[in-house]
Design a protein around this motif. Structure first.
Motif, PDB file in Angstrom:
ATOM      1  N   ARG A 105      16.680  -5.541 -64.225  1.00 52.86           N
ATOM      2  CA  ARG A 105      15.942  -6.758 -63.921  1.00 52.86           C
ATOM      3  C   ARG A 105      16.677  -8.024 -64.347  1.00 52.86           C
ATOM      4  O   ARG A 105      16.529  -9.063 -63.740  1.00 52.86           O
ATOM      5  N   PRO A 111      12.163  -5.485 -58.716  1.00 48.11           N
ATOM      6  CA  PRO A 111      11.411  -5.417 -57.465  1.00 48.11           C
ATOM      7  C   PRO A 111      10.973  -6.799 -56.969  1.00 48.11           C
ATOM      8  O   PRO A 111      10.542  -6.927 -55.836  1.00 48.11           O
ATOM      9  N   MET A 112      11.061  -7.806 -57.837  1.00 48.08           N
ATOM     10  CA  MET A 112      10.651  -9.145 -57.404  1.00 48.08           C
ATOM     11  C   MET A 112      11.560  -9.684 -56.330  1.00 48.08           C
ATOM     12  O   MET A 112      11.180 -10.523 -55.551  1.00 48.08           O
ATOM     13  N   TYR A 205      15.773 -14.044 -48.480  1.00 52.52           N
ATOM     14  CA  TYR A 205      15.077 -13.298 -49.528  1.00 52.52           C
ATOM     15  C   TYR A 205      15.461 -11.832 -49.413  1.00 52.52           C
ATOM     16  O   TYR A 205      15.404 -11.266 -48.316  1.00 52.52           O
TER      17      TYR A 205
ATOM     18  N   SER B 105       4.857 -10.540 -54.353  1.00 51.35           N
ATOM     19  CA  SER B 105       6.262 -10.438 -53.932  1.00 51.35           C
ATOM     20  C   SER B 105       6.416 -10.950 -52.498  1.00 51.35           C
ATOM     21  O   SER B 105       7.389 -11.626 -52.178  1.00 51.35           O
ATOM     22  N   TYR B 168       3.748  -1.924 -68.377  1.00 50.17           N
ATOM     23  CA  TYR B 168       3.354  -2.737 -67.228  1.00 50.17           C
ATOM     24  C   TYR B 168       4.049  -2.240 -65.984  1.00 50.17           C
ATOM     25  O   TYR B 168       5.124  -1.647 -66.045  1.00 50.17           O
ATOM     26  N   ASN B 170       6.300  -2.305 -62.842  1.00 49.38           N
ATOM     27  CA  ASN B 170       7.585  -2.985 -62.727  1.00 49.38           C
ATOM     28  C   ASN B 170       7.668  -3.827 -61.445  1.00 49.38           C
ATOM     29  O   ASN B 170       8.364  -3.485 -60.504  1.00 49.38           O
ATOM     30  N   ASN B 171       6.918  -4.918 -61.405  1.00 52.87           N
ATOM     31  CA  ASN B 171       7.090  -5.878 -60.311  1.00 52.87           C
ATOM     32  C   ASN B 171       6.728  -7.268 -60.814  1.00 52.87           C
ATOM     33  O   ASN B 171       6.387  -7.446 -61.982  1.00 52.87           O
ATOM     34  N   ASP B 172       6.831  -8.241 -59.954  1.00 47.73           N
ATOM     35  CA  ASP B 172       6.663  -9.629 -60.397  1.00 47.73           C
ATOM     36  C   ASP B 172       5.328  -9.866 -61.083  1.00 47.73           C
ATOM     37  O   ASP B 172       5.248 -10.540 -62.092  1.00 47.73           O
ATOM     38  N   VAL B 175       5.380  -7.847 -64.612  1.00 48.10           N
ATOM     39  CA  VAL B 175       6.320  -8.431 -65.566  1.00 48.10           C
ATOM     40  C   VAL B 175       5.828  -9.810 -66.017  1.00 48.10           C
ATOM     41  O   VAL B 175       5.834 -10.130 -67.207  1.00 48.10           O
ATOM     42  N   PHE B 196       7.549  -0.765 -72.312  1.00 48.41           N
ATOM     43  CA  PHE B 196       8.396  -0.320 -71.206  1.00 48.41           C
ATOM     44  C   PHE B 196       7.662  -0.550 -69.895  1.00 48.41           C
ATOM     45  O   PHE B 196       6.427  -0.620 -69.850  1.00 48.41           O
ATOM     46  N   ALA B 197       8.439  -0.674 -68.835  1.00 50.62           N
ATOM     47  CA  ALA B 197       7.862  -0.842 -67.503  1.00 50.62           C
ATOM     48  C   ALA B 197       7.687   0.521 -66.875  1.00 50.62           C
ATOM     49  O   ALA B 197       8.407   1.458 -67.206  1.00 50.62           O
ATOM     50  N   ASP B 199       7.209   2.445 -62.938  1.00 49.40           N
ATOM     51  CA  ASP B 199       7.391   2.133 -61.525  1.00 49.40           C
ATOM     52  C   ASP B 199       6.084   2.230 -60.764  1.00 49.40           C
ATOM     53  O   ASP B 199       5.186   2.977 -61.120  1.00 49.40           O
ATOM     54  N   GLY B 201       3.677   3.273 -57.763  1.00 47.43           N
ATOM     55  CA  GLY B 201       3.497   4.331 -56.766  1.00 47.43           C
ATOM     56  C   GLY B 201       4.089   5.687 -57.082  1.00 47.43           C
ATOM     57  O   GLY B 201       4.392   6.445 -56.187  1.00 47.43           O
TER      58      GLY B 201
ATOM     59  N   LEU C 119      -1.853   6.889 -52.114  1.00 43.60           N
ATOM     60  CA  LEU C 119      -1.912   8.063 -52.965  1.00 43.60           C
ATOM     61  C   LEU C 119      -3.221   8.800 -52.710  1.00 43.60           C
ATOM     62  O   LEU C 119      -4.268   8.182 -52.563  1.00 43.60           O
ATOM     63  N   GLU C 214       1.487  12.095 -51.838  1.00 44.06           N
ATOM     64  CA  GLU C 214       1.931  10.881 -51.152  1.00 44.06           C
ATOM     65  C   GLU C 214       2.969  11.271 -50.123  1.00 44.06           C
ATOM     66  O   GLU C 214       3.639  12.287 -50.273  1.00 44.06           O
ATOM     67  N   PRO C 260      12.070   5.095 -68.440  1.00 46.07           N
ATOM     68  CA  PRO C 260      11.456   6.033 -67.497  1.00 46.07           C
ATOM     69  C   PRO C 260      11.740   5.666 -66.036  1.00 46.07           C
ATOM     70  O   PRO C 260      11.711   6.517 -65.166  1.00 46.07           O
ATOM     71  N   GLY C 261      12.038   4.398 -65.781  1.00 48.30           N
ATOM     72  CA  GLY C 261      12.353   3.978 -64.422  1.00 48.30           C
ATOM     73  C   GLY C 261      13.592   4.677 -63.875  1.00 48.30           C
ATOM     74  O   GLY C 261      13.800   4.751 -62.675  1.00 48.30           O
TER      75      GLY C 261
END
Lengths: 294, 370, 290
Positions: A105, A111-112, A205, B105, B168, B170-172, B175, B196-197, B199, B201, C119, C214, C260-261
């Motif tokens: 990041r 992912p942003m 983007y 996003s 949390y 892991n996206n805007d 975060v 820690f983040a 993912d 889904g 899901l 999924e 973990p990611g």
């Protein structure tokens, strides 16, 4: 009219992307199923450098270079593998690259994604820049396609085709097969990187979700639909696919069926892929193979 | 070669046919809405709420006599689709006002385009704090995360948890919220044992759960969505992790409770709220029941409704249809405007303020935490 | 310490399922010499068909839904072969691979069309895991390991003790020679596809029972199963089992050291390294179903 420009630009970018894959898949017979990785590396490198204030043309050149270096790094070890194993190695490589984009990041914003990527200063932002960007893309596509054509008829290109048909024959003829393949992959990666750079600076983007296996399948479809191993086939394939996609926007789709559009589209792509393989594996434009037809 | 040229001309004809759209005697606003793809489930509700507001605007005389219309553009629920969609709205239709897409996003992806082209972009369901700095043409009627992050920190503090694990999505959104939470929580003297983040889904969060279990904390702050939250709660329960889960607003849904199947019991969270006792809310509820009898009110529908109503008010007051005039009128119209979802006065960043409530799961139902 | 022990246990559970997927993949490779990219979709279809049957209008109890779901999965597997792969098997290899990617994409999007991208779960109430020595395991997970042992044991019996198994091994060794010897190729290829789909479908169902469903579940697991195949050596059934366990343990224990990611990254990186360092697998057997 501006919208047509937009579609043309997207189609041309995918055209370049398809040509780059064709170089590996069509000419050399390498099953690269992770080609999107180089598109992504080019896009991210160029976008990050452009955002940090570097002139866009310079950052694009560096983006292409980065894709080329990545291509070399992948090709040198992975090309010792044969056929489908190379396919899996590239597929896995692309996933690793994407996971890197997602998780690092501090660099990629995860992912942003990266918004607000600048265009080359002489093109201009927004809609005013569309015609110029189109001209830029046309020039590049023609350049890339001409390079491809020149390559196909050059000793290098002919050697690649021999490698595709039979590696042993190529070896017997005194060709260094590994070196030929590596050069093909590097060239393909650089061009995929170019397409990626164009995409990033055009659409302004990017995020990791733009560089998934789906993109690889889309561009694979462009190549095999248009005709692999031909000069203009991939570009034609890209135009058909992109226009088909955008045409869906104009169909009056009832709200209840909205959910179904994307999967249906995917099913059509999958089905077309199978159908082409079964009925006309050479695609719309077929490769000239002298008198031998197979 | 001939075949190629033939095909291309064919396509060109096909597209030129698609331009005969939009009349002059009406005021049209664009909207990028997820009508296909993974957010389509919500998109339909947004659209219905917007159309409800539109009906009311037109019933009371439209925009100074001209009827108002919304042109919906689909975005496949992706950022790429959103960019494509807004480019079409700006390039072909040249609309001065566009309603932005759901999911932060996607909204962030179209922000710079709207700002560069000097087109007003209004959002009704994007919470990322980064949107505040998008630019002067970007507004939203939905509160930013900033407040909510602080809200979760206060909740943790009030419940007496000084050491927590923070995780949390892991996206805007995740975060952004986590950062605000962290800052506030540490300032209040709290300590993070681990952070820690995770993912978005995934189907299996056992590794993440084990990481939590290793530290055996009393409470875990989990800023996540419905599916992710449910899966984590369920797998934590199976693994035998006993902690107090503290969550944000995005997982507050009966679906989360249903998916977690009993493991969601006792979760506490915060959410932006508005009073359901106001005359505005009651009027909205009645109007909804009249137009869509038997249909459940969609998530964030109220915000979409407010967005259209407020925009209509601004368009009425605008001196011309140029974006700059509309922008000035929008800021003016929002001053003291009380919609269904409360006070919509825009601040300097185009944000609104909000109040936060607390929710909990008790007996399989979501209720207010007291 | 229990933390690491639990990670290893989770690895074994995941690995036993990867092994089930890998065995199918490796058998198809052993006989037809091509990687079926659509193998993952058999995993997903096995899981989703059960979901279809337990919900209205069928509303069959879970344990009764499994068998018909597996039968349909087998039909899909055999259908793939019959209508797409068989006509192409003697042609260009690249055609076959692209076709299998096409099949995979078609099947995956069909799942999206019918069930959506969201899901899904079978809606079973979570059960507290059984605790022993600080470790926890759920009854479903015990079932998973049990099923893997059962299926792989049955396969071992089939391959070593029956005529069909012997002809299968002969074909894997040398297809032309086997055909010359009068082995019924049709029967062998049917068996391979039925077994591969059965293992994939059963594994997919168990995985979904343990976690969720999924549409992309097939793809990710296919890649991991492939890692297991590589590790064990392509075409080697027992190698697939060991490879599956190794991948499962590696990616779960790896989480202790990475974010973990990066969990999937670990198994992908492993594939990559293996391909480059030991293209013939750890056991060095490239051909033959052992």
């Amino acid at each position: 009219m501006d919208y047509l420009l937009h579609i043309l630009i997207v189609a041309l970018i995918y055209g370049i992307f398809a040509i780059s894959l064709n170089l590996e898949l069509g000419y050399t017979g390498l099953y690269n199923f992770g080609h999107v990785a180089f598109f992504g590396i080019g896009a991210y490198t160029s976008a990050l450098l452009g955002l940090s204030g570097l002139p866009v043309s310079l950052s694009m050149a560096l983006g292409m270079a980065a894709a080329g270096v990545a291509g070399a790094l992948l090709a040198i070890p992975a090309l010792r593998l044969t056929g489908d194993f190379f396919g899996i190695a590239t597929l896995v490589f692309a996933e690793m690259v994407r996971l890197f984009f997602v998780n690092e990041r501090w660099l990629t914003k995860g992912p942003m994604g990266l918004p607000g990527i600048p265009r080359p200063s002489w093109i201009g932002e927004g809609i005013a820049g569309l015609p110029m960007f189109l001209i830029f893309c046309i020039l590049l596509t023609v350049l890339v396609a001409l390079t491809g054509r020149r390559l196909a008829t050059s000793p290098f290109g002919r050697a690649l085709k021999v490698v595709r048909e039979d590696e042993y024959v190529a070896q017997t003829l005194g060709k260094n097969v590994l070196s030929l393949k590596i050069r093909a992959v590097i060239l393909g990666s650089v061009l995929a990187g170019l397409a990626g750079c164009l995409w990033a600076h055009y659409i302004s983007y990017i995020s990791p979700s733009d560089f998934t296996l789906n993109e690889t399948i889309l561009v694979l479809l462009c190549v095999v639909l248009g005709g692999k191993g031909t000069n203009w086939g991939p570009v034609l394939g890209a135009f058909i696919i992109i226009f088909f996609q955008e045409a869906l926007r104009f169909l009056p789709i009832p709200a209840d069926f909205g959910r179904l559009v994307a999967p249906l589209q995917g099913m059509v792509y999958g089905f077309v892929l199978i159908l082409i393989m079964l009925k006309r594996p050479e695609g719309i434009v077929s490769e000239y193979r002298g008198s031998r037809q197979c | 070669m001939k075949k190629i040229i033939f095909l291309l001309t064919g396509f060109c004809f096909f597209f030129s046919g698609a331009y005969a759209l939009a009349g002059t005697n009406e005021v049209v606003v664009g909207s990028v809405t997820p009508l296909t793809g993974k957010l389509a489930v919500y998109g339909e509700g947004f659209q219905q709420a917007m159309l409800l507001a539109l009906d009311e605007v037109n019933a009371s005389g439209g925009i100074n006599g001209k009827p108002m219309k919304i042109l919906f553009e689909d975005n496949n629920s992706t950022s790429k689709g959103s960019v494509s969609g807004i480019q079409k709205l700006i390039a072909i239709h040249k609309f001065p006002v566009i309603f932005g897409p759901a999911a932060s996003s996607n909204f962030l992806a179209v922000c710079p385009i709207a700002q560069d082209n000097k087109v007003i972009l209004i959002g009704a369901e994007s919470a990322a704090s980064a949107i505040s700095t998008c630019g002067s043409y970007v507004f939203r009627v939905f509160p930013s995360d900033l407040g909510q992050g602080k809200g979760v920190a206060e909740l943790t503090d009030n419940l007496g948890y000084k050491k927590v694990v923070l995780t949390y999505v892991n996206n805007d959104w995740g975060v952004g919220l986590a950062e605000v939470f962290k800052e506030q929580f540490l300032k209040n003297g709290g300590k993070l044992i681990d952070e820690f983040a995770h993912d978005e889904g995934k189907t299996d969060y056992r590794s993440e759960i084990l990481r939590i279990k290793k530290e055996s904390p009393k409470a875990v702050v989990n800023i996540t969505y419905i599916k992710e939250g449910a899966t984590m709660l369920k797998q934590a329960y199976e693994t035998g992790v006993n902690v107090q889960w503290l969550m944000g607003s995005a997982s507050k849904s009966p679906k989360m409770v249903a998916l977690a199947g009993g493991a969601a019991e006792g979760v506490i969270g915060t959410y932006p709220t508005f009073s359901q006792e106001t005359p505005q809310y009651r009027a909205f509820k009645e109007a909804w029941a009249r137009k869509y009898p038997g249909k459940k009110m969609p998530i964030f529908g109220e915000y979409n409704y407010d967005m259209v109503k407020l925009t209509a008010k601004a368009l009425k007051g605008a001196q011309s249809m140029s974006p700059d005039d509309i922008r000035a009128a929008l800021i003016k119209a929002s001053k003291g405007y009380i919609g269904v979802t409360g006070d919509k006065t825009f601040d300097a960043n185009g944000d609104i303020s909000a109040t936060y409530g607390r929710w909990t799961v008790k007996g399989g139902k979501i209720g207010d935490y007291k | 310490m229990t933390y690491y022990a639990q990670l290893v246990l989770n690895g074994v559970i995941a690995g036993s399922i990867y092994a089930l997927f890998a065995v199918g993949l490796t058998m198809v490779y052993g006989v037809f010499r091509f990687i079926n990219f659509a193998h993952g979709e058999l995993i997903a279809w096995g899981a989703y068909l059960v979901l279809l049957l337990i919900n209205p209008p069928f509303s069959v109890p879970l344990y009764l839904a499994v068998l018909p779901a597996l039968l349909v999965t087998m039909a899909i597997g055999v259908g793939q072969d019959r209508y797409v792969y068989q006509p192409l098997i003697h042609g260009n290899r690249i055609t076959l691979l692209i076709a299998s990617i096409g099949v995979s994409y078609l099947l995956r999007n069909t799942i999206r069309l019918i069930w959506g991208s969201d899901l899904m779960t079978y809606g079973i109430r979570p059960v507290r895991g059984i605790q022993f020595a600080g470790l926890s395991i759920t009854p479903t997970q015990i079932l998973m390991i049990g099923a893997a042992v059962f299926f792989l044991g049955a396969l071992y019996f089939l391959l070593t003790r029956t005529m069909l198994g012997k002809s299968l091994r002969a074909v894997a060794d040398n297809m032309e020679l086997a055909a010359v010897m009068g082995i019924n190729m049709k029967k062998v290829s049917l068996t391979v596809w039925i077994l591969a789909s059965l293992f994939a479908g059963a594994g997919g169902f168990l995985l979904a029972l343990d976690t969720n469903l999924e549409p992309v579940m097939g793809m990710t697991n296919m890649i991991k199963a492939f890692a297991a195949v590589l590790l064990g050596g392509a075409g080697n059934v027992w190698g697939a089992l060991v490879g599956g366990l190794f991948i499962g343990i590696a990616e779960n224990v790896g989480v202790a050291f990475f974010s973990p990611g990066y969990k999937d990254f670990i198994s992908f990186a492993l594939i990559f390294l293996l391909l480059i360092l030991r293209p013939k697998g750890i056991f060095g057997v490239l051909t033959g179903v052992r």
